[in-house]
Motif scaffolding. Structure first.
Motif, short mmCIF file in Angstrom:
data_model
loop_
_atom_site.label_atom_id
_atom_site.label_comp_id
_atom_site.label_asym_id
_atom_site.label_seq_id
_atom_site.Cartn_x
_atom_site.Cartn_y
_atom_site.Cartn_z
N TYR A 62 6.56 10.54 -16.64
CA TYR A 62 6.71 9.56 -15.55
C TYR A 62 5.36 9.03 -15.09
CZ TYR A 62 11.54 11.12 -14.95
OH TYR A 62 12.86 11.42 -15.13
N HIS A 63 5.43 7.94 -14.33
CA HIS A 63 4.26 7.51 -13.56
C HIS A 63 4.77 6.89 -12.26
CE1 HIS A 63 -0.02 6.61 -13.22
NE2 HIS A 63 0.40 5.65 -12.42
N VAL A 64 4.32 7.44 -11.15
CA VAL A 64 4.79 6.95 -9.84
C VAL A 64 3.75 6.01 -9.24
CG1 VAL A 64 5.66 7.62 -7.57
CG2 VAL A 64 5.96 9.17 -9.51
N LEU A 65 4.17 4.79 -8.91
CA LEU A 65 3.24 3.80 -8.36
C LEU A 65 3.00 3.98 -6.87
CD1 LEU A 65 4.61 0.56 -10.08
CD2 LEU A 65 2.59 1.87 -10.75
N HIS A 66 3.92 4.62 -6.19
CA HIS A 66 3.88 4.79 -4.73
C HIS A 66 3.92 3.44 -4.01
CE1 HIS A 66 3.50 9.11 -4.75
NE2 HIS A 66 2.73 8.96 -5.80
N GLY A 67 4.90 2.64 -4.39
CA GLY A 67 5.12 1.36 -3.73
C GLY A 67 5.36 0.26 -4.74
N ALA A 68 5.48 -0.96 -4.24
CA ALA A 68 5.64 -2.14 -5.09
C ALA A 68 4.80 -3.25 -4.48
CB ALA A 68 7.10 -2.54 -5.15
N LEU A 69 4.45 -4.21 -5.31
CA LEU A 69 3.62 -5.32 -4.82
C LEU A 69 4.35 -6.09 -3.73
CD1 LEU A 69 2.17 -6.84 -8.13
CD2 LEU A 69 1.00 -5.39 -6.46
N SER A 70 3.67 -6.30 -2.63
CA SER A 70 4.27 -7.04 -1.51
C SER A 70 3.15 -7.70 -0.72
CB SER A 70 5.08 -6.09 -0.63
OG SER A 70 5.66 -6.80 0.43
N PRO A 71 2.70 -8.89 -1.20
CA PRO A 71 1.55 -9.54 -0.57
C PRO A 71 1.74 -9.76 0.94
CG PRO A 71 2.21 -10.70 -2.57
CD PRO A 71 3.25 -9.65 -2.32
N LEU A 72 2.99 -10.04 1.35
CA LEU A 72 3.24 -10.29 2.77
C LEU A 72 2.97 -9.04 3.62
CD1 LEU A 72 6.48 -12.47 2.72
CD2 LEU A 72 4.14 -13.19 3.18
N ASP A 73 3.16 -7.86 3.01
CA ASP A 73 2.88 -6.62 3.74
C ASP A 73 1.48 -6.09 3.44
OD1 ASP A 73 5.53 -6.49 4.81
OD2 ASP A 73 6.23 -5.85 2.84
N GLY A 74 0.70 -6.91 2.74
CA GLY A 74 -0.67 -6.50 2.42
C GLY A 74 -0.74 -5.46 1.32
N ILE A 75 0.31 -5.35 0.50
CA ILE A 75 0.28 -4.37 -0.60
C ILE A 75 -0.02 -5.09 -1.91
CG2 ILE A 75 1.55 -2.57 -1.85
CD1 ILE A 75 3.17 -2.16 0.76
N GLY A 76 -1.25 -4.96 -2.36
CA GLY A 76 -1.68 -5.56 -3.62
C GLY A 76 -1.81 -4.47 -4.67
N PRO A 77 -2.26 -4.84 -5.87
CA PRO A 77 -2.39 -3.87 -6.96
C PRO A 77 -3.28 -2.67 -6.59
CG PRO A 77 -2.75 -6.10 -7.74
CD PRO A 77 -2.61 -6.20 -6.28
N GLU A 78 -4.28 -2.90 -5.74
CA GLU A 78 -5.20 -1.83 -5.37
C GLU A 78 -4.52 -0.73 -4.58
OE1 GLU A 78 -8.57 -1.35 -6.04
OE2 GLU A 78 -8.02 -2.82 -7.58
N GLU A 79 -3.44 -1.11 -3.86
CA GLU A 79 -2.73 -0.13 -3.03
C GLU A 79 -1.81 0.75 -3.87
OE1 GLU A 79 -4.90 -2.03 -0.42
OE2 GLU A 79 -3.51 -3.23 -1.59
N LEU A 80 -1.54 0.34 -5.11
CA LEU A 80 -0.61 1.10 -5.95
C LEU A 80 -1.40 1.90 -6.98
CD1 LEU A 80 1.98 -1.76 -6.57
CD2 LEU A 80 1.96 -0.07 -4.73
#
Ligand SMILES: [Zn+2]
Length: 197
Positions: A103-121
C-alpha cells in the motif's frame, strides 16, 4: 470548570467527532460506573497510541513498528502498490482479502480550495519509493470525489513517464441496491465503466 475531573472528561470527550455534550456526558458516566481497571486500560491505550504509533517509513501507514506489518510481510507482492487517501481506506481494502500487494497512504487528497496541494500529501514518498523499488502496477483506490479525481489525474501525469501500469477502482452501483434509486452520477460512471461479459 477545568478543575472538576468529571467536567474535564466530558469536555475532552465532546471534542471527538460526532460526539456532542450529551453523548460525552453519557460516556463519562458510563466510564465512571465501570470497574476502575477499565478506565485505566482506556487511558493506557490512549497513551500508547500517541506514544508508539507513527508513520511507516515505506507506505506511510500508521504503525507501532517500522516498517509496518504489511510492508514486512514477504508473502505480499511488492510489485503492485495500492494508493489510498487514508489509513481507514487501506483497512477497508485489506478487509476484502482480495489485495495481496503493498500500500501507499497519501493522507489526504488534492484540494486547492482547502489549501491542500501535492506538498501536503505523501506523494514525494511514493515517487522515492518507486525509484528505489520498481513497481509493475499502481492501483489508485481514491475516493470518487472531485478531490479524489484531481489526485488521480495528478498522479497519473506524474507516474506515466515511469512506464508503470496504472489502474483505478471501478466505479459502480452498490451491491444489493436498486438501479431505480441509484443517483445519476453513480449510474453514469457505472455505465461508462461497463465491462465486457
Ligand atoms: Zn508500511
Amino acid at each position: 470548570m477545568a478543575t472538576d475531573p468529571i467536567h474535564r472528561l466530558i469536555g475532552e470527550l465532546s471534542r471527538l467527532p460526532g460526539v456532542g455534550e450529551k453523548t460525552a456526558t453519557r460516556l463519562a458516566f458510563y466510564i465512571l460506573r465501570q470497574p476502575k481497571h477499565y478506565a485505566k486500560n482506556l487511558a493506557q491505550a490512549l497513551h500508547d497510541v500517541v506514544e508508539q504509533v507513527r508513520f511507516c517509513s515505506s507506505c506511510q501507514n500508521l504503525t507501532a513498528v517500522d516498517p509496518c506489518q504489511l510492508c514486512a510481510d514477504p508473502r505480499r507482492n511488492e510489485m503492485i502498490i495500492c494508493v489510498t487517501e487514508s489509513v481507514q481506506a487501506l483497512r477497508a481494502i485489506e478487509h476484502t482479502s482480495e489485495f495481496r500487494g503493498r500500500y501507499h497512504v497519501l493522507h489526504g487528497a488534492l484540494s486547492p480550495l482547502d489549501g491542500i496541494g501535492p506538498e501536503e500529501l505523501r506523494i514525494k514518498e511514493l515517487l522515492l519509493r518507486l525509484r528505489q523499488t520498481p513497481a509493475e502496477e499502481i492501483v489508485l483506490a481514491l475516493n470518487p470525489t472531485v478531490e479524489g479525481d484531481a489526485t488521480a489525474l495528478y498522479l497519473q501525469k506524474l507516474i506515466a513517464p515511469l512506464g508503470i501500469k496504472m489502474t483505478r477502482l471501478a466505479y459502480g452501483v452498490a451491491v444489493g441496491s436498486d438501479l431505480e434509486y441509484t443517483d445519476q452520477a453513480t449510474l453514469t460512471r457505472a455505465y461508462l465503466g461497463r465491462q465486457l461479459l
